[in-house]
Scaffold this motif. Structure first.
Motif, PDB file in Angstrom:
ATOM      1  N   ARG A   1       0.815  -1.225   0.000  1.00 32.87           N
ATOM      2  CA  ARG A   1       0.000   0.000   0.000  1.00 32.87           C
ATOM      3  C   ARG A   1       0.840   1.262   0.000  1.00 32.87           C
ATOM      4  N   TRP A   2       1.924   1.253   0.751  1.00 32.07           N
ATOM      5  CA  TRP A   2       2.749   2.460   0.840  1.00 32.07           C
ATOM      6  C   TRP A   2       4.191   2.118   0.517  1.00 32.07           C
ATOM      7  N   ALA A   3       4.807   2.963  -0.294  1.00 33.26           N
ATOM      8  CA  ALA A   3       6.161   2.661  -0.750  1.00 33.26           C
ATOM      9  C   ALA A   3       7.175   2.843   0.372  1.00 33.26           C
ATOM     10  N   ASN A   4       6.888   3.738   1.322  1.00 31.04           N
ATOM     11  CA  ASN A   4       7.873   4.001   2.367  1.00 31.04           C
ATOM     12  C   ASN A   4       7.186   4.633   3.566  1.00 31.04           C
ATOM     13  N   LYS A   5       7.987   4.820   4.585  1.00 31.97           N
ATOM     14  CA  LYS A   5       7.511   5.383   5.839  1.00 31.97           C
ATOM     15  C   LYS A   5       6.914   6.783   5.677  1.00 31.97           C
ATOM     16  N   ASN A   6       7.514   7.585   4.821  1.00 30.94           N
ATOM     17  CA  ASN A   6       7.043   8.959   4.654  1.00 30.94           C
ATOM     18  C   ASN A   6       5.581   8.999   4.229  1.00 30.94           C
ATOM     19  N   GLU A   7       5.257   8.266   3.200  1.00 34.41           N
ATOM     20  CA  GLU A   7       3.909   8.345   2.652  1.00 34.41           C
ATOM     21  C   GLU A   7       2.903   7.751   3.626  1.00 34.41           C
ATOM     22  N   LEU A   8       3.305   6.697   4.300  1.00 34.38           N
ATOM     23  CA  LEU A   8       2.421   6.108   5.303  1.00 34.38           C
ATOM     24  C   LEU A   8       2.080   7.123   6.385  1.00 34.38           C
ATOM     25  N   VAL A   9       3.082   7.796   6.891  1.00 35.94           N
ATOM     26  CA  VAL A   9       2.845   8.737   7.987  1.00 35.94           C
ATOM     27  C   VAL A   9       2.009   9.926   7.527  1.00 35.94           C
ATOM     28  N   VAL A  10       2.250  10.388   6.327  1.00 34.46           N
ATOM     29  CA  VAL A  10       1.426  11.495   5.824  1.00 34.46           C
ATOM     30  C   VAL A  10      -0.047  11.091   5.816  1.00 34.46           C
ATOM     31  N   ASP A  11      -0.336   9.915   5.305  1.00 35.28           N
ATOM     32  CA  ASP A  11      -1.731   9.486   5.265  1.00 35.28           C
ATOM     33  C   ASP A  11      -2.293   9.279   6.668  1.00 35.28           C
ATOM     34  N   ALA A  12      -1.468   8.773   7.570  1.00 39.31           N
ATOM     35  CA  ALA A  12      -1.955   8.514   8.926  1.00 39.31           C
ATOM     36  C   ALA A  12      -2.296   9.807   9.648  1.00 39.31           C
TER      37      ALA A  12
END
Lengths: 210, 210
Positions: free
Chosen positions: A59-70
Motif C-alpha cells: 500500500r505504501w512505498a515508504n515510511k514517509n507516505e504512510l505517515v502522511v496518510d496517517a
DNA sequence: CCATTACGCTACGACCCGTAGCGAAAGGCT
DNA sequence: AGCCTTTCGCTACGGGTCGTAGCGTAATGG
C-alpha cells in the motif's frame, strides 16, 4: 482520501482489506505517539496492526507516505464556524490548529515529513494535497466572509488577492508552527489575541500597497 | 561554538585535532547537500572527512547533534545593518534569512532536527542556544533601533514588551520558513515587502492591546 | 472451476548503528 | 629523556531495520 498507492483498481482478484487499511493507519498513529517519528519502524507498525509487513509495502512505498496518510485525517477536523467577526474567526481557527499541533502524533510527524519533502517532490505534493490545501481553504473562506461583512475591501486585482491569501496563510500557519515547535511555548488565548490583532491591523496596510 | 561534547577539557594527553573538527563539520554539510538528512550516515561523513568513525562518536553522540553544529555556523552570517527605517531593516533580515533557507544544507537539516527535538529536550536546548537565539537577537536589536528612531513607542510593561518580541519573532521566522519549505514558493522582494508592511502596520494595533 | 489478486509467513542480503579492542601517535609532566 | 594520558586509525562485531522474494492459502469475479 484517494492518496495511497492504488494506481488502477483491478476489477478481478481478491480485494484489498479496508479493515487492514484502517488498522495500519491507526497503528501508525499509535506508534508515533509512543515512539516518535525516528524510532517508528515498518515492522513495528505491521505487528501493531496485526498485519504482515508485506501488506504495508503493497500500500505504501515508504515510511514517509504512510505517515502522511496517517496524520492527514486528523486535519479533517479543522472547521471555520462563522463567529461574526474576522478577528473571532481567526482566533478560533488558530486555536484549533494549535490544538492539533499539541498532539504528539502531529508534533513529531509534521515537521519530519516536511523535512523529507524538501528532497522528494511527490511527497511534497502529497502533503500539499492532503494537509496544506485543507488548511488554506480556511483562509479563503475567512477572507470571503470578512468581505461579505464589509470588514475587508474586495480586491480588484485577482493576482494581488491571491498573493495576499498566500501571505496570510504562511504568516498564520508559520507563526503557529514556529511558536509550538521551535519556540516550544504554549499557543494560549493571549498569544492568539495578539496575533490576530497584528493580522487584522496589518491587513489594511498590505492592501494599500496595491 | 562551545557546543559539542567536551565536558571537562583534560589538561593532559593528546589533544583533540581541531582540523578533524572542521573537516567533520564540512563533510557533514557536503553530505547534507548531496544526500539530504535522511540518507546521511555517520560512516559516510567519517569517510568524507578522512577520519575514523570512532572519532566522530568521541565528539558527537548522534547524528542530530552533529548536524545541528554543522548547520549552526551558517547562521552566524545573519546581521542587522542599520538601514534607516524599521521596514527596511525587516526586509533586509528577512531576505538574509530566506537566503539561508534556500541552501540545500539548511533546507533539509533545519526541519529535520526540529522534528527530532520534539522528543529530545537536550537537542531542543542545543538548537535554541546555537540557532534560534541568534535569530531572536536580531528582533530585539531591530525593535530597539526603531524605538530610538521614534518609529515604535517604548513599552512601559516589560512583560508585554517581551511577549510582543516573542510574537514578532515567531511570526517573521515562522512565515519565512513556512513560505520556503511548506508552500515551497520563493521569498522574493514583493512577498517580503508585503510581509513587512503587514508587520509595521499591525504593530500599532498589537501595542494598543496593552 | 479457474484466473487473478491479496494475504500471512519465512527467509534473506544489504545496510547502518554504536561499541570494543588494539597498537600507534601526540601531547603534558617531572 | 622517560612516563602518563588521551586521541587516533583500524578492524571486527552483534543487533537492528530495510525492502524483497518465494511460498501456500484465502477471497473475489467470470
Amino acid at each position: 482520501m484517494r492518496s495511497r498507492t492504488t494506481p488502477d483498481t483491478p476489477r478481478t482478484g481478491r480485494p484489498r482489506s479496508a479493515e487492514a487499511d484502517e488498522a495500519i493507519l491507526e497503528a501508525t498513529r499509535a506508534a508515533l505517539v509512543e515512539l516518535g517519528w525516528s524510532k517508528l519502524t515498518m515492522g513495528d507498525v505491521a505487528t501493531r496492526a496485526g498485519v504482515a509487513k508485506t501488506t504495508l509495502y503493497r500500500r505504501w512505498a515508504n515510511k514517509n507516505e504512510l505517515v502522511v496518510d496517517a496524520v492527514a485525517v486528523l486535519f479533517d477536523q479543522l472547521e471555520l464556524p462563522d463567529l461574526g467577526s474576522l478577528q473571532a474567526d481567526i482566533e478560533h481557527v488558530v486555536l484549533q490548529f494549535a490544538g492539533l499541533l499539541e498532539r504528539p502524533e502531529t508534533k513529531t510527524a509534521l515537521m519530519a515529513v516536511v523535512a523529507e519533502s524538501t528532497r522528494d517532490a511527490p511527497l511534497r505534493e502529497r502533503i500539499r494535497a492532503s494537509i496544506v490545501d485543507r488548511q488554506k481553504r480556511l483562509v479563503l473562506d475567512g477572507r470571503r466572509r470578512a468581505q461579505e461583512r464589509g470588514e475587508l475591501p474586495s480586491e480588484r486585482e485577482p493576482l494581488t488577492a491571491d498573493a495576499i491569501d498566500d501571505l496570510i496563510f504562511d504568516v498564520v500557519a508559520g507563526a503557529v508552527v514556529h511558536r509550538a515547535l521551535v519556540s516550544a511555548e504554549p499557543v494560549d488565548a493571549q498569544w492568539v489575541a495578539r496575533l490576530s490583532a497584528l493580522l487584522v491591523g496589518g491587513l489594511g496596510a498590505v492592501a494599500a500597497l496595491g
